[in-house]
Scaffold this active site. Structure first.
Site, PDB file in Angstrom:
ATOM      1  N   GLU A   1      -1.014 -10.267  -1.072  1.00 47.94           N
ATOM      2  CA  GLU A   1      -1.450  -8.943  -0.594  1.00 47.94           C
ATOM      3  C   GLU A   1      -2.256  -9.207   0.663  1.00 47.94           C
ATOM      4  O   GLU A   1      -3.360  -9.758   0.587  1.00 47.94           O
ATOM      5  CB  GLU A   1      -2.336  -8.269  -1.643  1.00 47.94           C
TER       6      GLU A   1
ATOM      7  N   CYS B   1      -8.440  -3.090   3.428  1.00 51.55           N
ATOM      8  CA  CYS B   1      -7.086  -3.380   3.936  1.00 51.55           C
ATOM      9  C   CYS B   1      -6.313  -2.087   4.168  1.00 51.55           C
ATOM     10  O   CYS B   1      -5.402  -2.055   4.983  1.00 51.55           O
ATOM     11  CB  CYS B   1      -6.351  -4.266   2.950  1.00 51.55           C
TER      12      CYS B   1
ATOM     13  N   LYS C   1     -10.497 -18.088  -7.687  1.00 50.93           N
ATOM     14  CA  LYS C   1     -11.238 -18.615  -6.535  1.00 50.93           C
ATOM     15  C   LYS C   1     -11.687 -17.417  -5.697  1.00 50.93           C
ATOM     16  O   LYS C   1     -10.916 -16.859  -4.937  1.00 50.93           O
ATOM     17  CB  LYS C   1     -10.321 -19.534  -5.722  1.00 50.93           C
TER      18      LYS C   1
ATOM     19  N   GLU D   1      -6.365  -5.527  12.879  1.00 53.50           N
ATOM     20  CA  GLU D   1      -7.194  -4.831  11.897  1.00 53.50           C
ATOM     21  C   GLU D   1      -8.607  -4.740  12.462  1.00 53.50           C
ATOM     22  O   GLU D   1      -9.172  -5.763  12.822  1.00 53.50           O
ATOM     23  CB  GLU D   1      -7.280  -5.688  10.625  1.00 53.50           C
TER      24      GLU D   1
HETATM   25  P1  NAD Z   1      -9.475 -14.496   3.964  1.00 55.49           P
HETATM   26  O1  NAD Z   1      -8.008 -14.647   4.150  1.00 55.49           O
HETATM   27  O2  NAD Z   1     -10.383 -15.093   4.955  1.00 55.49           O
HETATM   28  O3  NAD Z   1      -9.904 -15.131   2.556  1.00 55.49           O
HETATM   29  C1  NAD Z   1      -9.281 -14.740   1.346  1.00 55.49           C
HETATM   30  C2  NAD Z   1      -9.451 -15.855   0.321  1.00 55.49           C
HETATM   31  O4  NAD Z   1      -8.696 -16.994   0.717  1.00 55.49           O
HETATM   32  C3  NAD Z   1     -10.884 -16.346   0.142  1.00 55.49           C
HETATM   33  O5  NAD Z   1     -11.126 -16.585  -1.229  1.00 55.49           O
HETATM   34  C4  NAD Z   1     -10.869 -17.632   0.911  1.00 55.49           C
HETATM   35  O6  NAD Z   1     -11.848 -18.542   0.455  1.00 55.49           O
HETATM   36  C5  NAD Z   1      -9.492 -18.158   0.617  1.00 55.49           C
HETATM   37  N1  NAD Z   1      -8.974 -19.182   1.528  1.00 55.49           N
HETATM   38  C6  NAD Z   1      -9.465 -19.577   2.713  1.00 55.49           C
HETATM   39  N2  NAD Z   1      -8.688 -20.548   3.234  1.00 55.49           N
HETATM   40  C7  NAD Z   1      -7.688 -20.760   2.369  1.00 55.49           C
HETATM   41  C8  NAD Z   1      -6.554 -21.631   2.336  1.00 55.49           C
HETATM   42  N3  NAD Z   1      -6.296 -22.479   3.342  1.00 55.49           N
HETATM   43  N4  NAD Z   1      -5.716 -21.577   1.279  1.00 55.49           N
HETATM   44  C9  NAD Z   1      -5.943 -20.699   0.280  1.00 55.49           C
HETATM   45  N5  NAD Z   1      -6.991 -19.845   0.266  1.00 55.49           N
HETATM   46  C10 NAD Z   1      -7.853 -19.876   1.291  1.00 55.49           C
HETATM   47  O7  NAD Z   1      -9.746 -12.928   3.796  1.00 55.49           O
HETATM   48  P2  NAD Z   1     -11.143 -12.139   3.701  1.00 55.49           P
HETATM   49  O8  NAD Z   1     -11.817 -12.131   5.034  1.00 55.49           O
HETATM   50  O9  NAD Z   1     -11.916 -12.602   2.520  1.00 55.49           O
HETATM   51  O10 NAD Z   1     -10.626 -10.661   3.378  1.00 55.49           O
HETATM   52  C11 NAD Z   1     -10.265  -9.738   4.343  1.00 55.49           C
HETATM   53  C12 NAD Z   1      -8.754  -9.688   4.502  1.00 55.49           C
HETATM   54  O11 NAD Z   1      -8.152  -9.410   3.252  1.00 55.49           O
HETATM   55  C13 NAD Z   1      -8.297  -8.569   5.421  1.00 55.49           C
HETATM   56  O12 NAD Z   1      -7.232  -9.030   6.226  1.00 55.49           O
HETATM   57  C14 NAD Z   1      -7.808  -7.506   4.451  1.00 55.49           C
HETATM   58  O13 NAD Z   1      -6.877  -6.612   4.984  1.00 55.49           O
HETATM   59  C15 NAD Z   1      -7.227  -8.331   3.373  1.00 55.49           C
HETATM   60  N6  NAD Z   1      -7.137  -7.576   2.133  1.00 55.49           N
HETATM   61  C16 NAD Z   1      -5.905  -7.209   1.682  1.00 55.49           C
HETATM   62  C17 NAD Z   1      -5.780  -6.449   0.524  1.00 55.49           C
HETATM   63  C18 NAD Z   1      -4.438  -6.022   0.005  1.00 55.49           C
HETATM   64  O14 NAD Z   1      -4.353  -5.656  -1.158  1.00 55.49           O
HETATM   65  N7  NAD Z   1      -3.383  -6.050   0.794  1.00 55.49           N
HETATM   66  C19 NAD Z   1      -6.942  -6.095  -0.175  1.00 55.49           C
HETATM   67  C20 NAD Z   1      -8.189  -6.488   0.312  1.00 55.49           C
HETATM   68  C21 NAD Z   1      -8.270  -7.236   1.456  1.00 55.49           C
END
Ligand code: NAD
Length: 462
Positions: free
Chosen positions: A233, A267, A158, A362
């Site tokens: 993550e 991140c 997803k 962040e």
């Molecule tokens: P997000 O949490 O908004 O979305 C991540 C994913 O979760 C998307 O596919 C989204 O559609 C899905 N999602 C949304 N609601 C959900 C729910 N209720 N249940 C399950 N899934 C759901 O994050 P984003 O804005 O896409 O990405 C940025 C964030 O990701 C930042 O906080 C960044 O630090 C983090 N990040 C972490 C790592 C790591 O390895 N630690 C790597 C990259 C990004």
């Protein structure tokens, strides 16, 4: 059948570049059913043969890096060179786990009785849900998909609604090189409906999530409710510690990479610059001209260093953090408060304090936030002053000092005199609120494998 579609936009122009399915519940259920149906065949395939297909994905990705890179730039905004770099980085996970597949070793354990044998095998967990963020649409998928396939799992991926096209392209490419239908399935949709349905499906035996801390916690809650495995993550708030004996040029070069890759939307981005007072003026003086030289523009334009931020919400967040910092007494060293444009030019703030939102949250944007501290102990305390624990950077010439500082940092990863530490052979992941589980390295397989122990008693045969 899914009739509804939604638009995917180029963050640089807001133009619609494509449309993808807005999956309904039936489409999500069908994807899980396809993954489950493909499971027995895929896990029965010998691990070396699975590894060969995983390697074939990497080869095809590398051959297709220009097209895939252009897609990443189109939907995610990052400069072309970074996008191609991401394709190569993503391919390296397929190469790494292709090599790991034939090394999924079990063990034998001495039994208490002579007629008994204890064998432990490592077996695939089953159908995995892979939920990924928008900021590295190829690499975040690759870190999950490559080990899942190598382990013998089938998946439903997803992607973020902002960047689904790269995931769809990678899934198509995997099928082209011979990964059987049903092994990799992709569901797309806007909002929480599709991933919520996916995570709740009893046939999903493992959820691997990368994204924000708030959403990750919701995923963990849903997984706990039905007792299913999850690894998460999550967000970071990385300190970039410059100790007084640092090589200033080296520190600046590392800072530029750690801060400005993907316009600060990573991140592991350096979020808080913690600088010993004795070197603060020199670091600032060396950093600012380099920051001022960075160019901002559409990612597809040659020579651009920073692309647009992903959407207007991201711009508004950066603006709020900068305004809050200035209102609370931060000094604007370079740049200006962002306006409405997605093209946010780099900003340098000094005299940042722990009371400012920019210290706590962040940033996910091109802002260097500097706080000078008196000494090494204060630097360690400031670095650890956050709920996050993903990564940290430490700049020093003295490796004894580096070890002493690193041991006190509550993070999963550290770059010493390095601004870019992500690599397929090392375990990527955090502690504290940054989640748990590790991706990459030999440990990256663990999330996709169970132990199956078999005790066999030999019968006397006549
Ligand atoms: P997000 O949490 O908004 O979305 C991540 C994913 O979760 C998307 O596919 C989204 O559609 C899905 N999602 C949304 N609601 C959900 C729910 N209720 N249940 C399950 N899934 C759901 O994050 P984003 O804005 O896409 O990405 C940025 C964030 O990701 C930042 O906080 C960044 O630090 C983090 N990040 C972490 C790592 C790591 O390895 N630690 C790597 C990259 C990004």
């Amino acid at each position: 059948m899914t009739a509804a579609r939604f638009a995917v936009r180029d963050p640089a122009t807001d133009a619609i570049i494509d449309e993808v399915d807005a999956c309904d519940d039936a489409a999500v259920d069908a994807a899980v059913a396809a993954a489950e149906a493909a499971g027995p065949g895929w896990r029965a395939r010998p691990a070396p043969a699975r590894g060969e297909l995983v390697a074939a994905i990497a080869r095809r990705m590398r051959a297709d890096e220009a097209r895939l890179g252009a897609l990443i730039t189109a939907e995610g905004g990052k400069p072309t060179a970074e996008a191609i770099g991401e394709v190569r980085y993503a391919a390296s996970f397929f190469e790494w786990f292709a090599g790991e597949a034939p090394r999924i070793y079990g063990e034998t354990i001495p039994a208490a009785r002579a007629d008994q044998q204890i064998v432990v095998e490592r077996v695939p967990v089953g159908v995995c849900a892979l939920i990924t963020p928008w900021n590295f649409p190829a690499a975040m998928l690759a870190r999950k998909l490559a080990p899942a396939l190598a382990a013998g799992c089938t998946v439903v991926a997803k992607p973020s609604e902002l960047t689904p096209l790269t995931t769809l392209a990678l899934a198509a490419l995997a099928e082209e090189v011979g990964v059987p239908r049903g092994v990799i399935n992709v569901v797309t949709g806007q909002g929480p409906r599709v991933p919520t349905r996916l995570v709740a499906d009893p046939r999903v035996r493992k959820v691997s999530f990368t994204g924000s801390t708030a959403v990750g916690r919701a995923v963990l809650t849903a997984c706990a409710a039905r007792g299913v495995r999850a690894s998460v993550e999550l967000g970071g708030n990385a300190p970039f510690v410059v100790l007084a004996d640092a090589d200033v040029e080296r520190a600046v070069a590392a800072a530029l990479v750690a801060k400005f890759r993907n316009a600060g939307q990573t991140c592991v981005a350096a979020n808080r610059f913690v600088v010993e007072a004795a070197i603060a003026a020199r670091f600032e003086a060396a950093l600012v001209p380099r920051v001022a030289a960075l160019t901002v523009g559409p990612g597809a334009q040659p020579g651009v260093d920073l692309g647009p931020l992903i959407d207007d919400r991201a711009v508004a967040k950066v603006r709020r953090l900068v305004e809050d910092a200035l209102a609370r007494g931060a000094r604007l060293v370079h740049g200006a408060v962002p306006g409405a444009s997605r093209f946010v030019a780099p900003i340098v703030l000094a005299e940042v304090t722990a009371e400012m939102a920019i210290w706590r949250e962040e940033i996910f944007g091109p802002v260097v936030a500097i706080r000078a501290v008196a000494d090494e102990a204060a630097a360690v305390a400031a670095a650890n002053d956050t709920d996050a624990g993903l990564c940290a950077y430490v700049m020093t010439r003295d490796l004894g000092r580096a070890r002493r500082v690193v041991r006190q940092l509550a993070v999963g990863m550290v770059g010493v005199n390095e601004g870019l530490i992500s690599t397929a052979q090392a375990p990527f992941g955090g502690v504290k609120a940054s989640g748990y589980g590790r991706e990459g390295s030999r440990h990256g397989l663990d999330d996709y494998l169970d132990y199956q122990y078999v005790m066999t008693t030999a019968l006397d045969t006549p």
